[in-house]
Design a protein around this motif. Sequence first.
Motif, mmCIF file in Angstrom:
data_model
loop_
_atom_site.group_PDB
_atom_site.id
_atom_site.type_symbol
_atom_site.label_atom_id
_atom_site.label_comp_id
_atom_site.label_asym_id
_atom_site.label_seq_id
_atom_site.Cartn_x
_atom_site.Cartn_y
_atom_site.Cartn_z
ATOM 1 N N UNK A 197 0.837 -1.207 0.000
ATOM 2 C CA UNK A 197 0.000 0.000 0.000
ATOM 3 C C UNK A 197 0.870 1.255 0.000
ATOM 4 N N UNK A 198 1.984 1.197 0.754
ATOM 5 C CA UNK A 198 2.889 2.348 0.812
ATOM 6 C C UNK A 198 3.531 2.581 -0.551
ATOM 7 N N UNK A 199 3.930 1.463 -1.197
ATOM 8 C CA UNK A 199 4.544 1.589 -2.535
ATOM 9 C C UNK A 199 3.554 2.205 -3.514
ATOM 10 N N UNK A 200 2.299 1.747 -3.451
ATOM 11 C CA UNK A 200 1.269 2.279 -4.356
ATOM 12 C C UNK A 200 1.076 3.782 -4.128
ATOM 13 N N UNK A 201 1.033 4.185 -2.843
ATOM 14 C CA UNK A 201 0.831 5.613 -2.525
ATOM 15 C C UNK A 201 2.010 6.446 -3.026
ATOM 16 N N UNK A 202 3.234 5.958 -2.789
ATOM 17 C CA UNK A 202 4.417 6.722 -3.202
ATOM 18 C C UNK A 202 4.494 6.837 -4.726
ATOM 19 N N UNK A 203 4.264 5.706 -5.408
ATOM 20 C CA UNK A 203 4.300 5.734 -6.882
ATOM 21 C C UNK A 203 3.180 6.619 -7.419
ATOM 22 N N UNK A 204 2.000 6.500 -6.821
ATOM 23 C CA UNK A 204 0.867 7.332 -7.251
ATOM 24 C C UNK A 204 1.154 8.806 -7.047
ATOM 25 N N UNK A 205 1.747 9.157 -5.916
ATOM 26 C CA UNK A 205 2.072 10.556 -5.643
ATOM 27 C C UNK A 205 3.099 11.071 -6.650
ATOM 28 N N UNK A 206 4.099 10.247 -6.951
ATOM 29 C CA UNK A 206 5.109 10.646 -7.933
ATOM 30 C C UNK A 206 4.504 10.853 -9.312
ATOM 31 N N UNK A 207 3.606 9.937 -9.694
ATOM 32 C CA UNK A 207 2.967 10.059 -11.004
ATOM 33 C C UNK A 207 2.100 11.311 -11.071
ATOM 34 N N UNK A 208 1.372 11.556 -9.978
ATOM 35 C CA UNK A 208 0.499 12.737 -9.950
ATOM 36 C C UNK A 208 1.323 14.027 -10.016
ATOM 37 N N UNK A 209 2.455 14.027 -9.299
ATOM 38 C CA UNK A 209 3.329 15.201 -9.331
ATOM 39 C C UNK A 209 3.899 15.414 -10.730
ATOM 40 N N UNK A 210 4.232 14.314 -11.402
ATOM 41 C CA UNK A 210 4.758 14.431 -12.770
ATOM 42 C C UNK A 210 3.708 15.016 -13.705
ATOM 43 N N UNK A 211 2.460 14.567 -13.546
ATOM 44 C CA UNK A 211 1.383 15.116 -14.387
ATOM 45 C C UNK A 211 1.151 16.590 -14.035
ATOM 46 N N UNK A 212 1.161 16.887 -12.714
ATOM 47 C CA UNK A 212 0.926 18.269 -12.273
ATOM 48 C C UNK A 212 1.984 19.218 -12.825
ATOM 49 N N UNK A 213 3.192 18.708 -13.020
ATOM 50 C CA UNK A 213 4.280 19.558 -13.514
ATOM 51 C C UNK A 213 3.990 20.093 -14.919
#
Lengths: 66, 167
Positions: free
Chosen positions: B6-22
């Motif tokens: 679950x932690x891995x999913x959250x971290x990867x999801x946050x990174x992906x979202x930040x990349x899109x937000x950029x």
Amino acid sequence: VSTRDLSLVVWAVIGAGILACVAVSALRPRFLPSFGRTTDALVSSPWLRGVLTLGWMWLGWHLFAR
Amino acid sequence: VRPRPAVIVVVVGAGALAAVAAFTHPFTLRADVVVAIPLVAMLVAQIAFAVRARHRRSASGASAIPAGGQAVPAGGEAVPAGGEAVPAGGPLPFRRFIPWLVMFVVVVSFELFAYFEQPRQAHPTLSSLSDDLTRWQVGKAALFLAWLALGWLFLRRRPTELRGSTK
């Protein structure tokens, strides 16, 4: 020295103060709790948790959407 | 120690979202959607935690165990799910937090001072300074990740109490 330069210096000093707090909390956790532990103490109150959550939501909207 | 899935999913999801937000721009539907995702997730999680905490309290009476966390055993350490160990030793005295409180007051005070002064170029606020950072996509992704991390601190539950707390 312009007013903008002075303002930037003040922000830099504030930033250095925050970094100093982070460093002290990492090196001397018994003297100064970490930022995370400080937020843990704050969100143990349901009301403060609600206020902080709303503030966080506004911050994200303000910085990235509007 | 292997991180939980679950932690891995959250971290990867946050990174992906930040990349899109950029790659988004304010005042666009895309930016609205990217920011709305963590906002809705936070709202749902906070409501779910509050409801669960209420059920726990009603099921076991007045419990000293914080919602989502574990009680600190006498002389031991509590290790909340996904978190680091919290030293046992009772509630922390309020004075320990004063440096952080001072920093918070200083930031808010100078932010308000700058906000009410004009022109903005001469009196930059934190949000106008962030514009300089978010001009670069890497800077925007980093700021977005920092914002998500701050939200995580407000979401997690760990057994830290202030001495003199009324709880």
